[in-house]
Write a protein that holds these residues in place. Structure first.
Motif, short mmCIF file in Angstrom:
data_model
loop_
_atom_site.label_atom_id
_atom_site.label_comp_id
_atom_site.label_asym_id
_atom_site.label_seq_id
_atom_site.Cartn_x
_atom_site.Cartn_y
_atom_site.Cartn_z
N CYS A 45 0.82 -1.22 0.00
CA CYS A 45 0.00 0.00 0.00
C CYS A 45 0.85 1.27 0.00
N GLU B 163 -1.94 4.24 -4.91
CA GLU B 163 -2.77 3.71 -5.99
C GLU B 163 -2.09 3.80 -7.34
N ASP B 164 -1.49 4.96 -7.64
CA ASP B 164 -0.82 5.12 -8.93
C ASP B 164 0.34 4.15 -9.07
N THR C 172 -1.05 0.57 -9.56
CA THR C 172 -1.67 0.45 -10.88
C THR C 172 -0.61 0.37 -11.98
N SER D 184 -3.02 -7.09 -6.42
CA SER D 184 -3.24 -5.91 -5.58
C SER D 184 -2.94 -6.23 -4.11
N TYR E 256 -6.00 5.15 -0.24
CA TYR E 256 -5.85 3.92 -1.03
C TYR E 256 -5.98 2.69 -0.14
N LYS F 186 -9.58 2.09 0.74
CA LYS F 186 -10.34 1.53 -0.38
C LYS F 186 -9.95 0.09 -0.68
N SER F 187 -8.68 -0.24 -0.50
CA SER F 187 -8.17 -1.54 -0.91
C SER F 187 -8.40 -2.64 0.11
#
Length: 231
Positions: free
Chosen positions: A132, A136-137, A140, A151, A216, A219-220
């Motif tokens: 983490c 996010e970028d 991804t 992920s 992030y 959300k993850s």
């Protein structure tokens, strides 16, 4: 200025290559141990999470928001990451500023994971916490390039712990952290001639990156049923 910072960050990212995969994994293991277990006056992730949960009347979403807010403030305080609780003297093979910030952000993510029901003693979860820190970028981009196979959620809920994946993630994260600090230093250097602006930029960059990573992780790391590690 932002373009110059990004250029320098990308140029210096290969500096992480001086860390062998096992060395990078060792560095991140030290960071995680401090983030999860605490160090001197720096409470660990579980204690922080439980304190926020109690103050939020057992509302996990509110507790997670409080955890993120607290760590944004900690990361944004100029000089904090190089002075708290003796962190500057830790035998971690990274610059003091980078070590402190990594510990702050790792504790935030680990606290979020704990609030979502993940076992922080599970090595799969620890690898996911470190993943983490790429943001996010970063995740991804590495998924698109096949530098990562899955992920943070996929890592945390995998059937078994994968030591090779753990070393891979560690190398990617150390490289990303070095690149970020390199870019921030360039931004501060460019703004140094303006009184106080350098400090504002430095604190702002750390606070913003911490916010992005916290969002992030929130959300993850969704709540999942834990799976035992197979023998």
């Amino acid at each position: 200025m932002a373009g110059v910072a990004r250029f320098v960050a990308s140029s210096l990212a290969p500096a992480a290559q001086r860390f062998a995969p096992q060395a990078a994994a060792g560095i991140l293991r030290q960071v995680l141990e401090i983030a999860i277990d605490g160090y001197q006056r720096f409470p660990g992730a579980e204690k922080i999470a439980e304190t926020k949960l109690a103050r939020s009347d057992d509302d996990v979403a509110v507790a997670i928001e409080a955890v993120i807010d607290q760590h944004i403030r900690l990361a944004g305080v100029q000089g904090f990451v190089t002075s708290i609780g003796g962190l500057v003297t830790l035998p971690v093979a990274l610059p003091a500023n980078l070590t402190g910030l990594a510990i702050v952000q790792a504790r935030m993510v680990a606290a979020i994971a704990h609030l979502r029901g993940y076992d922080l003693g599970d090595p799969r979860v620890r690898t996911a916490v470190i993943t983490c820190l790429l943001g996010e970028d970063g995740v991804t981009d590495r998924l698109k390039k096949s530098n990562l196979p899955t992920s943070p959620l996929g890592i945390a809920t995998a059937p078994v712990f994968d030591p090779e994946l753990d070393r891979l993630v560690a190398g990617e994260v150390v490289g990303e952290l070095i690149a970020r600090v390199s870019g921030k230093r360039m931004a501060i250097t460019v703004t140094r001639r303006v009184p106080l602006l350098g400090g504002v930029v430095g604190g702002g960059v750390d606070g913003w990156s911490t916010y992005r990573i916290g969002q992030y992780a929130d959300k993850s790391l969704v709540r999942r049923i834990r799976r035992p590690i197979e023998p």
